[in-house]
Design a protein around this motif. Structure first.
Motif, short mmCIF file in Angstrom:
data_model
loop_
_atom_site.label_atom_id
_atom_site.label_comp_id
_atom_site.label_asym_id
_atom_site.label_seq_id
_atom_site.Cartn_x
_atom_site.Cartn_y
_atom_site.Cartn_z
N SER A 30 0.07 64.19 7.97
CA SER A 30 -0.67 64.92 9.00
C SER A 30 -0.45 64.36 10.40
O SER A 30 -0.66 65.07 11.37
CB SER A 30 -2.17 64.91 8.67
OG SER A 30 -2.64 63.57 8.63
N VAL A 31 -0.03 63.11 10.53
CA VAL A 31 0.15 62.53 11.86
C VAL A 31 1.63 62.30 12.19
O VAL A 31 1.97 61.52 13.08
CB VAL A 31 -0.63 61.21 12.01
CG1 VAL A 31 -2.13 61.49 11.93
CG2 VAL A 31 -0.20 60.18 10.97
N ASP A 33 5.52 64.13 12.89
CA ASP A 33 6.28 65.32 13.23
C ASP A 33 7.15 65.73 12.04
O ASP A 33 7.65 64.89 11.29
CB ASP A 33 7.20 65.06 14.42
CG ASP A 33 6.45 64.56 15.64
OD1 ASP A 33 7.08 63.90 16.48
OD2 ASP A 33 5.23 64.84 15.75
N ARG A 52 4.90 69.30 16.01
CA ARG A 52 4.42 68.00 16.45
C ARG A 52 3.19 67.63 15.63
O ARG A 52 2.49 68.51 15.14
CB ARG A 52 4.11 68.06 17.94
CG ARG A 52 3.71 66.76 18.58
CD ARG A 52 4.85 65.78 18.63
NE ARG A 52 5.76 66.03 19.74
CZ ARG A 52 6.90 65.37 19.91
NH1 ARG A 52 7.28 64.45 19.05
NH2 ARG A 52 7.68 65.63 20.94
N TRP A 53 2.89 66.35 15.52
CA TRP A 53 1.71 65.91 14.77
C TRP A 53 0.44 66.55 15.32
O TRP A 53 -0.54 66.74 14.59
CB TRP A 53 1.60 64.38 14.84
CG TRP A 53 1.58 63.86 16.24
CD1 TRP A 53 2.65 63.45 16.99
CD2 TRP A 53 0.43 63.72 17.09
NE1 TRP A 53 2.24 63.06 18.23
CE2 TRP A 53 0.90 63.20 18.32
CE3 TRP A 53 -0.94 63.94 16.92
CZ2 TRP A 53 0.04 62.93 19.39
CZ3 TRP A 53 -1.80 63.67 17.98
CH2 TRP A 53 -1.30 63.17 19.19
N SER A 54 0.45 66.93 16.60
CA SER A 54 -0.71 67.54 17.24
C SER A 54 -0.88 69.00 16.85
O SER A 54 -1.93 69.60 17.12
CB SER A 54 -0.57 67.45 18.75
OG SER A 54 0.61 68.12 19.17
N GLY A 55 0.16 69.59 16.23
CA GLY A 55 0.09 70.99 15.85
C GLY A 55 0.94 71.91 16.70
O GLY A 55 1.12 73.08 16.36
N THR A 56 1.46 71.40 17.80
CA THR A 56 2.32 72.22 18.65
C THR A 56 3.64 72.52 17.92
O THR A 56 4.24 71.63 17.34
CB THR A 56 2.62 71.50 19.97
OG1 THR A 56 1.39 71.20 20.62
CG2 THR A 56 3.46 72.39 20.87
N ASP A 73 -1.32 70.46 5.50
CA ASP A 73 -1.43 69.01 5.36
C ASP A 73 -2.09 68.61 4.05
O ASP A 73 -1.81 67.55 3.50
CB ASP A 73 -2.20 68.42 6.54
CG ASP A 73 -1.39 68.46 7.83
OD1 ASP A 73 -2.01 68.49 8.92
OD2 ASP A 73 -0.15 68.49 7.74
N TYR A 102 2.37 59.82 15.43
CA TYR A 102 2.03 60.16 16.81
C TYR A 102 3.26 60.01 17.72
O TYR A 102 3.16 59.51 18.85
CB TYR A 102 0.88 59.30 17.33
CG TYR A 102 -0.34 59.33 16.44
CD1 TYR A 102 -0.69 58.22 15.67
CD2 TYR A 102 -1.13 60.47 16.33
CE1 TYR A 102 -1.79 58.25 14.84
CE2 TYR A 102 -2.23 60.50 15.51
CZ TYR A 102 -2.56 59.39 14.77
OH TYR A 102 -3.66 59.42 13.94
N THR A 104 6.46 60.75 20.19
CA THR A 104 6.72 61.56 21.39
C THR A 104 8.22 61.81 21.56
O THR A 104 8.64 62.30 22.60
CB THR A 104 6.17 60.86 22.65
OG1 THR A 104 6.80 59.56 22.76
CG2 THR A 104 4.66 60.68 22.57
#
Length: 126
Positions: A30-31, A33, A52-56, A73, A102, A104
């Motif tokens: 879930s965290v 990419d 992305r881990w953020s959902g984007t 997830d 997380y 970038t």
């Protein structure tokens, strides 16, 4: 040990649809990419879509509006719903994930990913 297993490929006529799945194991995803790439004979592996881990979610221009990336997830599984398929979509499709949570790192780059599945063949006939 992280493992990625793709499924759902096959032969389809142009204009048809397929849904690819990628089951991941070895940790919670879930965290992290996750991405889809594809490769045709003699060509470099190219970016298709990623989350992305953020959902984007990001898409290659060539598939935008036709492909949909999703993730579950709870099942550690990601999906690639492919519609209006074209012969140029033919190739081996790979899913991949990163080793750093997380992250970038730019998602369209193959070098961003550390774990890859074995791939599933998608063939689109004209």
């Amino acid at each position: 040990q992280v493992q990625m297993v793709e499924s759902g490929g096959g032969l389809v006529q142009a204009g048809g649809s397929l849904r690819l799945s990628c089951a991941a194991s070895g940790r919670s995803f879930s965290v992290y990419d996750m991405g889809w790439f594809r490769q045709s004979p003699g060509m470099e592996r190219e970016f298709v879509a990623a989350v992305r881990w953020s959902g984007t979610i990001y898409y290659a221009e060539s598939v935008k509006g036709r492909f949909t990336f999703s993730r579950d997830d709870a099942k550690n599984t990601v999906y690639l719903q492919m519609s209006d398929l074209k012969p140029d979509d033919t190739g081996v499709y790979f899913c991949a994930t990163v080793s750093v949570p997380y992250s970038t790192t730019p998602l369209p780059s193959t070098s961003a990913y550390d774990y890859w599945g074995q791939g599933t063949q998608v063939t689109v006939s004209a």
